[in-house]
Write a protein that holds these residues in place. Sequence first.
Motif, mmCIF file in Angstrom:
data_model
loop_
_atom_site.group_PDB
_atom_site.id
_atom_site.type_symbol
_atom_site.label_atom_id
_atom_site.label_comp_id
_atom_site.label_asym_id
_atom_site.label_seq_id
_atom_site.Cartn_x
_atom_site.Cartn_y
_atom_site.Cartn_z
ATOM 1 N N TYR A 10 84.070 42.685 -11.233
ATOM 2 C CA TYR A 10 85.073 42.862 -12.285
ATOM 3 C C TYR A 10 85.917 41.613 -12.504
ATOM 4 C CZ TYR A 10 84.073 47.816 -12.775
ATOM 5 O OH TYR A 10 83.459 49.014 -13.017
ATOM 6 N N GLY A 11 85.482 40.490 -11.988
ATOM 7 C CA GLY A 11 86.169 39.223 -12.207
ATOM 8 C C GLY A 11 85.391 38.384 -13.201
ATOM 9 N N ARG A 12 85.791 37.138 -13.299
ATOM 10 C CA ARG A 12 85.083 36.220 -14.192
ATOM 11 C C ARG A 12 85.190 34.813 -13.620
ATOM 12 N NH1 ARG A 12 88.643 33.224 -16.944
ATOM 13 N NH2 ARG A 12 90.768 33.974 -17.038
ATOM 14 N N PHE A 13 84.202 33.991 -13.983
ATOM 15 C CA PHE A 13 84.225 32.589 -13.598
ATOM 16 C C PHE A 13 85.054 31.813 -14.608
ATOM 17 C CE2 PHE A 13 80.236 33.913 -11.547
ATOM 18 C CZ PHE A 13 80.456 33.432 -10.278
ATOM 19 N N THR A 14 85.910 30.923 -14.113
ATOM 20 C CA THR A 14 86.649 30.033 -15.008
ATOM 21 C C THR A 14 85.732 28.871 -15.380
ATOM 22 O OG1 THR A 14 87.557 28.783 -13.148
ATOM 23 C CG2 THR A 14 88.875 30.642 -13.979
ATOM 24 N N MET A 85 67.532 30.895 3.274
ATOM 25 C CA MET A 85 68.805 30.633 2.613
ATOM 26 C C MET A 85 69.807 31.741 2.941
ATOM 27 S SD MET A 85 69.725 30.264 -1.471
ATOM 28 C CE MET A 85 68.325 29.250 -1.809
ATOM 29 N N ILE A 86 69.376 32.989 2.855
ATOM 30 C CA ILE A 86 70.261 34.115 3.164
ATOM 31 C C ILE A 86 70.651 34.075 4.641
ATOM 32 C CG2 ILE A 86 70.404 36.631 3.332
ATOM 33 C CD1 ILE A 86 70.537 35.905 0.481
ATOM 34 N N LEU A 87 69.709 33.803 5.511
ATOM 35 C CA LEU A 87 70.023 33.723 6.944
ATOM 36 C C LEU A 87 71.054 32.638 7.226
ATOM 37 C CD1 LEU A 87 66.537 34.187 8.635
ATOM 38 C CD2 LEU A 87 68.482 35.748 8.709
ATOM 39 N N THR A 88 70.875 31.458 6.638
ATOM 40 C CA THR A 88 71.829 30.368 6.832
ATOM 41 C C THR A 88 73.200 30.759 6.311
ATOM 42 O OG1 THR A 88 70.084 28.721 6.639
ATOM 43 C CG2 THR A 88 72.332 27.950 6.274
ATOM 44 N N TYR A 89 73.223 31.369 5.141
ATOM 45 C CA TYR A 89 74.497 31.769 4.543
ATOM 46 C C TYR A 89 75.211 32.786 5.415
ATOM 47 C CZ TYR A 89 77.913 33.234 1.147
ATOM 48 O OH TYR A 89 79.094 33.499 0.535
ATOM 49 N N THR A 90 74.497 33.827 5.845
ATOM 50 C CA THR A 90 75.148 34.879 6.620
ATOM 51 C C THR A 90 75.593 34.373 7.990
ATOM 52 O OG1 THR A 90 72.997 35.704 7.360
ATOM 53 C CG2 THR A 90 73.971 36.776 5.449
ATOM 54 N N GLN A 91 74.820 33.491 8.602
ATOM 55 C CA GLN A 91 75.230 32.943 9.891
ATOM 56 C C GLN A 91 76.504 32.116 9.751
ATOM 57 O OE1 GLN A 91 71.649 30.942 11.094
ATOM 58 N NE2 GLN A 91 70.684 32.824 11.788
ATOM 59 N N THR A 92 76.629 31.399 8.638
ATOM 60 C CA THR A 92 77.826 30.591 8.392
ATOM 61 C C THR A 92 79.068 31.471 8.227
ATOM 62 O OG1 THR A 92 76.469 28.919 7.310
ATOM 63 C CG2 THR A 92 78.821 28.830 6.867
ATOM 64 N N HIS A 93 78.879 32.660 7.668
ATOM 65 C CA HIS A 93 80.004 33.551 7.371
ATOM 66 C C HIS A 93 80.032 34.787 8.272
ATOM 67 C CE1 HIS A 93 79.771 31.163 3.637
ATOM 68 N NE2 HIS A 93 81.080 31.293 3.673
ATOM 69 N N GLN A 94 79.634 34.648 9.525
ATOM 70 C CA GLN A 94 79.658 35.742 10.506
ATOM 71 C C GLN A 94 79.007 37.024 9.978
ATOM 72 O OE1 GLN A 94 83.207 34.532 9.976
ATOM 73 N NE2 GLN A 94 82.871 32.882 11.421
ATOM 74 N N ASN A 95 77.743 36.911 9.554
ATOM 75 C CA ASN A 95 76.935 38.027 9.052
ATOM 76 C C ASN A 95 77.543 38.713 7.831
ATOM 77 O OD1 ASN A 95 74.978 37.489 10.885
ATOM 78 N ND2 ASN A 95 75.539 39.129 12.284
ATOM 79 N N ARG A 96 78.210 37.917 7.004
ATOM 80 C CA ARG A 96 78.750 38.434 5.741
ATOM 81 C C ARG A 96 78.128 37.667 4.599
ATOM 82 N NH1 ARG A 96 84.367 38.348 8.346
ATOM 83 N NH2 ARG A 96 84.541 40.491 9.046
ATOM 84 N N LEU A 97 77.727 38.403 3.577
ATOM 85 C CA LEU A 97 77.176 37.792 2.376
ATOM 86 C C LEU A 97 78.140 38.048 1.231
ATOM 87 C CD1 LEU A 97 74.718 36.398 1.007
ATOM 88 C CD2 LEU A 97 73.900 38.692 0.459
ATOM 89 N N HIS A 98 78.733 36.989 0.691
ATOM 90 C CA HIS A 98 79.628 37.101 -0.452
ATOM 91 C C HIS A 98 78.783 37.016 -1.710
ATOM 92 C CE1 HIS A 98 83.526 36.812 1.633
ATOM 93 N NE2 HIS A 98 82.802 36.176 2.543
ATOM 94 N N LEU A 99 78.822 38.073 -2.499
ATOM 95 C CA LEU A 99 78.013 38.181 -3.700
ATOM 96 C C LEU A 99 78.948 38.266 -4.899
ATOM 97 C CD1 LEU A 99 75.210 38.711 -4.973
ATOM 98 C CD2 LEU A 99 75.546 41.110 -4.450
ATOM 99 N N TYR A 100 78.714 37.430 -5.904
ATOM 100 C CA TYR A 100 79.571 37.374 -7.088
ATOM 101 C C TYR A 100 78.831 37.992 -8.267
ATOM 102 C CZ TYR A 100 82.274 34.410 -4.095
ATOM 103 O OH TYR A 100 83.014 33.959 -3.029
ATOM 104 N N VAL A 101 79.467 38.967 -8.893
ATOM 105 C CA VAL A 101 78.872 39.711 -9.998
ATOM 106 C C VAL A 101 79.512 39.229 -11.288
ATOM 107 C CG1 VAL A 101 78.519 42.007 -10.985
ATOM 108 C CG2 VAL A 101 78.589 41.713 -8.498
ATOM 109 N N SER A 102 78.695 38.733 -12.196
ATOM 110 C CA SER A 102 79.205 38.237 -13.467
ATOM 111 C C SER A 102 78.531 38.997 -14.604
ATOM 112 C CB SER A 102 78.912 36.745 -13.607
ATOM 113 O OG SER A 102 79.290 36.289 -14.881
ATOM 114 N N ARG A 103 79.335 39.509 -15.516
ATOM 115 C CA ARG A 103 78.779 40.204 -16.676
ATOM 116 C C ARG A 103 78.556 39.243 -17.820
ATOM 117 N NH1 ARG A 103 80.290 46.268 -16.694
ATOM 118 N NH2 ARG A 103 79.026 46.031 -18.533
ATOM 119 N N VAL A 104 79.017 38.025 -17.661
ATOM 120 C CA VAL A 104 78.809 36.995 -18.673
ATOM 121 C C VAL A 104 77.995 35.896 -18.018
ATOM 122 C CG1 VAL A 104 79.941 35.332 -20.183
ATOM 123 C CG2 VAL A 104 81.019 37.537 -19.737
#
Length: 136
Positions: A10-14, A85-104
């Motif tokens: 429900y956010g947006r990229f500037t 790529m997902i493994l590297t990302y999650t290991q960097t963020h303590q097994n958390r995957l930050h996913l950004y949802v954009s409708r535009v």
Amino acid sequence: MTLKVLLHHYGRFTSPPGREFVSEMVATVDPVELDTFSTDQVKLILTNYLGYDENSPTFLYIKKPNCSFDSGLVPLADAIQEHDMILTYTQTHQNRLHLYVSRVELSPLVVTEQHKDDTKKTENQGKPSCAKKLFD
């Protein structure tokens, strides 16, 4: 492997430069099995639990660690295909995957920058960069 997915939605990229994701809400999905994780699974969560219209175009991104939103956004579908790529990302963020949802869809500027980065990848093979650290 299980991980926690944080859906920034429900956010947006500037606009670039200095792109940010603003006015967002964050939903947490925990646990998620990495082996069965898919964009379809995320889209079901968005429509069934968060009220998104299933016919509305929705774009899903992750941000590469230690990169800005201007240069580090990767479509989730591409990241899933590159399992490391997902493994590297999650290991960097303590097994958390930050996913950004954009409708535009991202502006052409970001798409152009990503294309320039891919073109320069061969030129900069000896130089460190976010892409070099994670994906080569």
